[in-house]
Design an enzyme around this catalytic site. Structure first.
Site, PDB file in Angstrom:
ATOM      1  N   GLU A 128       0.813  -1.216   0.000  1.00 15.07           N
ATOM      2  CA  GLU A 128       0.000   0.000   0.000  1.00 15.07           C
ATOM      3  C   GLU A 128       0.846   1.265   0.000  1.00 15.07           C
ATOM      4  OE1 GLU A 128      -2.099  -3.469   1.095  1.00 15.07           O
ATOM      5  OE2 GLU A 128      -0.375  -2.581   2.129  1.00 15.07           O
ATOM      6  N   PHE A 206      -3.457 -14.141  -0.079  1.00 10.71           N
ATOM      7  CA  PHE A 206      -2.744 -13.433  -1.145  1.00 10.71           C
ATOM      8  C   PHE A 206      -1.250 -13.697  -1.046  1.00 10.71           C
ATOM      9  CE2 PHE A 206      -6.693 -11.025  -1.411  1.00 10.71           C
ATOM     10  CZ  PHE A 206      -6.817 -10.833  -2.787  1.00 10.71           C
ATOM     11  N   GLU A 211       2.360 -13.886  -3.611  1.00 11.61           N
ATOM     12  CA  GLU A 211       3.646 -13.300  -3.212  1.00 11.61           C
ATOM     13  C   GLU A 211       4.737 -14.350  -3.044  1.00 11.61           C
ATOM     14  OE1 GLU A 211       1.750  -9.340  -1.037  1.00 11.61           O
ATOM     15  OE2 GLU A 211       2.161 -11.119   0.153  1.00 11.61           O
TER      16      GLU A 211
END
Length: 312
Positions: A128, A206, A211
């Site tokens: 982010e 995720f 990742e």
């Protein structure tokens, strides 16, 4: 929250149900964020200023072009039909290939503490904090098939459970993969072992899906297991889902280590909750209290808290 005082009787029950259904209908599935284009482009221009004096090198991009590439992935389309590859052109144009070595911070189920720890790109860099993540973090968007509109549905976007798995994960899955590919050196991952509703590590998260498989083989994964203050630890570095995580990491030939509540994380949590038992213990140790003193003091305080909790 809406509080309404009505007369007693069956009519109260009926009206309460109607009010609840109306409120639920309005707020359960909001449409795309109003003025999303202006917000996106504004954040893009803002990003260059926000990154000054941080770990991230200055970014020069064409903000209008990035919006065009981003919106092209989903506008005028049925949200059910979106796939990860729809965002690839945008992700390629917005990715940062010069992210700082040893400073990437990932998280799974620990958004709040991870971003406190990263300190707005000054200590570490989260997804982010990157350009891709910053542009859309907290926004909602979905398209609609139409001929006389801008292709954006501002009325209602489907919730995650209402979407096919690939459509639900399309953007953030692609963003996570792109971010992980740019990571180098030591990569930190913050998990928690105090959430009774989910394990610390889930191979379908995720992190597990996008990742972990995207890391360079030279990456060294350092897991930071955060067991939140005054909550019962359900998992430790060598138990539960963390055992599976280590296997998955080492199967890929990557280096792995795990630390539970390191001091810098503990100090950060104590700033927010200084009266927590672990924080009081630290202060007492610094004051030179003996082990027997600590036991008596903490036992008394825990009993007092138990009484207060039972009364409230």
């Amino acid at each position: 929250m809406v509080s309404v005082r009505l007369r007693s009787g069956e009519s109260v029950v009926f009206l309460a149900i109607v009010c609840f259904l109306q409120i639920e209908n309005v707020f359960s599935s909001p449409g795309s964020t109003l003025n999303i284009k202006n917000i996106f482009i504004g954040r893009c221009f803002e990003y260059e200023e926000l990154t000054k004096g941080t770990l991230i090198e200055p970014v020069k991009v064409n903000c209008t072009q990035l919006w065009t590439l981003f919106s092209r992935a989903w506008t005028y389309k049925d949200p059910q039909s979106i796939v990860l590859s729809d965002y690839e052109t945008f992700l390629e144009a917005a990715k940062q290939t010069n992210l700082p070595e040893d400073k990437i911070l990932l998280w799974s189920g620990t958004y709040g503490i991870a971003h406190e720890y990263s300190n707005q790109r000054k200590r570490y860099v989260t997804l982010e904090d990157s350009l891709i993540g910053y542009l859309v973090n907290g926004l909602t968007w979905c398209g609609m098939v139409c001929t006389e509109c801008d292709g954006i549905n501002y009325e209602q976007c489907p919730d995650g459970p209402d979407l096919p798995r690939e459509a639900h994960q399309a953007f953030w899955g692609g963003a996570s993969r792109t971010f992980a590919k740019s990571a180098s050196g030591v990569v930190r991952l913050i998990l928690t072992g105090t959430n009774k509703d989910r394990p610390a590590y889930n191979s379908e998260s995720f992190f597990g899906q996008f990742e972990l498989p995207s890391f360079d083989t030279e990456v060294k994964l350092q897991v930071i297991l955060v067991n939140f203050l005054d909550k019962i630890p359900l998992e430790h570095c060598d138990t539960g889902s963390l055992v599976k995580l280590r296997e998955d990491v080492e199967t890929r030939g990557l280096s792995y280590s795990c630390t539970e509540n390191p001091l810098d994380i503990l100090h950060l949590m104590c700033v927010g909750d200084p009266s927590a038992t672990k924080c009081e213990l630290g202060r007492l140790l610094e004051a030179g209290k003996s082990k027997s003193d600590l036991s008596d003091i903490l036992s008394g305080r825990l009993q007092q808290r138990t009484k207060i909790t039972s009364v409230s």
